[in-house]
Design a protein around this motif. Sequence first.
Motif, PDB file in Angstrom:
ATOM      1  N   ALA A 192       0.835  -1.204   0.000  1.00  0.00           N
ATOM      2  CA  ALA A 192       0.000   0.000   0.000  1.00  0.00           C
ATOM      3  C   ALA A 192       0.868   1.251   0.000  1.00  0.00           C
ATOM      4  CB  ALA A 192      -0.917   0.004   1.222  1.00  0.00           C
ATOM      5  N   VAL A 193       0.217   2.381  -0.257  1.00  0.00           N
ATOM      6  CA  VAL A 193       0.879   3.681  -0.255  1.00  0.00           C
ATOM      7  C   VAL A 193       0.102   4.605   0.677  1.00  0.00           C
ATOM      8  CG1 VAL A 193       1.607   5.655  -1.680  1.00  0.00           C
ATOM      9  CG2 VAL A 193       1.475   3.362  -2.698  1.00  0.00           C
ATOM     10  N   GLY A 194       0.812   5.282   1.561  1.00  0.00           N
ATOM     11  CA  GLY A 194       0.173   6.294   2.409  1.00  0.00           C
ATOM     12  C   GLY A 194       0.753   7.653   2.068  1.00  0.00           C
ATOM     13  N   VAL A 195      -0.122   8.635   1.890  1.00  0.00           N
ATOM     14  CA  VAL A 195       0.326   9.995   1.579  1.00  0.00           C
ATOM     15  C   VAL A 195      -0.161  10.937   2.666  1.00  0.00           C
ATOM     16  CG1 VAL A 195       0.219  11.896  -0.085  1.00  0.00           C
ATOM     17  CG2 VAL A 195       0.190   9.528  -0.904  1.00  0.00           C
ATOM     18  N   GLY A 196       0.772  11.669   3.256  1.00  0.00           N
ATOM     19  CA  GLY A 196       0.406  12.770   4.150  1.00  0.00           C
ATOM     20  C   GLY A 196       0.723  14.052   3.414  1.00  0.00           C
ATOM     21  N   ALA A 197      -0.208  14.992   3.407  1.00  0.00           N
ATOM     22  CA  ALA A 197       0.024  16.210   2.638  1.00  0.00           C
ATOM     23  C   ALA A 197      -0.584  17.411   3.320  1.00  0.00           C
ATOM     24  CB  ALA A 197      -0.548  16.072   1.230  1.00  0.00           C
ATOM     25  N   SER A 198       0.069  18.543   3.063  1.00  0.00           N
ATOM     26  CA  SER A 198      -0.422  19.822   3.553  1.00  0.00           C
ATOM     27  C   SER A 198      -1.775  20.090   2.902  1.00  0.00           C
ATOM     28  CB  SER A 198       0.615  20.864   3.151  1.00  0.00           C
ATOM     29  OG  SER A 198       0.185  22.144   3.485  1.00  0.00           O
TER      30      SER A 198
END
Length: 294
Positions: free
Chosen positions: A60-66
Amino acid sequence: VPLAFGIDIGGTKVAIGLVDDSGQVRCHLRVATTGPEDTVREIVSACRDIAGPVFGEVSAVGVGASGPLDLVAGSFAITDNLPGWAGTPIVAVLQKALGLPVALENDADAALVGELFHGAGRANRGDVVAMLTFGTGVGGAIWTGSGLFRGAYGEHPEIGHMPVLSDGPACYCGARGCLEAEASGTALTAAFGDPRRLFEAETEDEKSAGILRRMDRALKAAVINLAHTFRPALIVFGGGVMEAHYGRFAQRLEMAATSSTQLLQPMQVAKAELGNQAGMIGAAAIALRREKGT
Ligand SMILES: [Zn+2]
């Protein structure tokens, strides 16, 4: 061992890591944040590079973003700290390019999850915990004891935009004297220039001493507001500014945390343990938990 890519998209750089489910970063890379097309291309190629032969084992891929992000659409909504990114459907784009499920989360929420599962909040996962991250902007997140606190329509509470100083400057959000307008890397750079010099010069330079005294007042107000609004057991301080300078603030933050007469039990403050990898590790943890259905 379950593996995920953790991707932390910040205002100046993107951190990309191959992270396992114990929070260990197997390999990581940083790329500069530019426009969305180029940056996404760099992210995809970084993922392939850092995973190499184990790419097929990544689940899986996790993205944290502003943000603010549109978590329903999986896209960037309002992008004051990421000019040109509004409307970018980051979830769909990465899903297609990497062939993996993608979880998107606000970057402060991702950092808090990282600290709760693998850092300074380990002992407090069953409690209410708050986090403030001081980077390009100021982010904030609340853990309810069982999950991330969400506002109406799934929106993320913009804790960095809580007004803390009534004599503060007008902020781009529409309010005045926001924590972000006093204590973000952007605000400190605008007030002084190089933030590193700001901290070094404090003892001999009245201007830098004045800016940091204002930041002390802003942080004290933020701690008290969080205490009175959410009553966390712990407030974690992260982001680049705190990673480098938490020691400058530690004692003052502890005093702020005990200054209210309205708390029956102590409230703790702590420096983020995962440093500037908290968002990346947390994003991977969110993606792996979602894949497990927990
Ligand atoms: Zn604001």
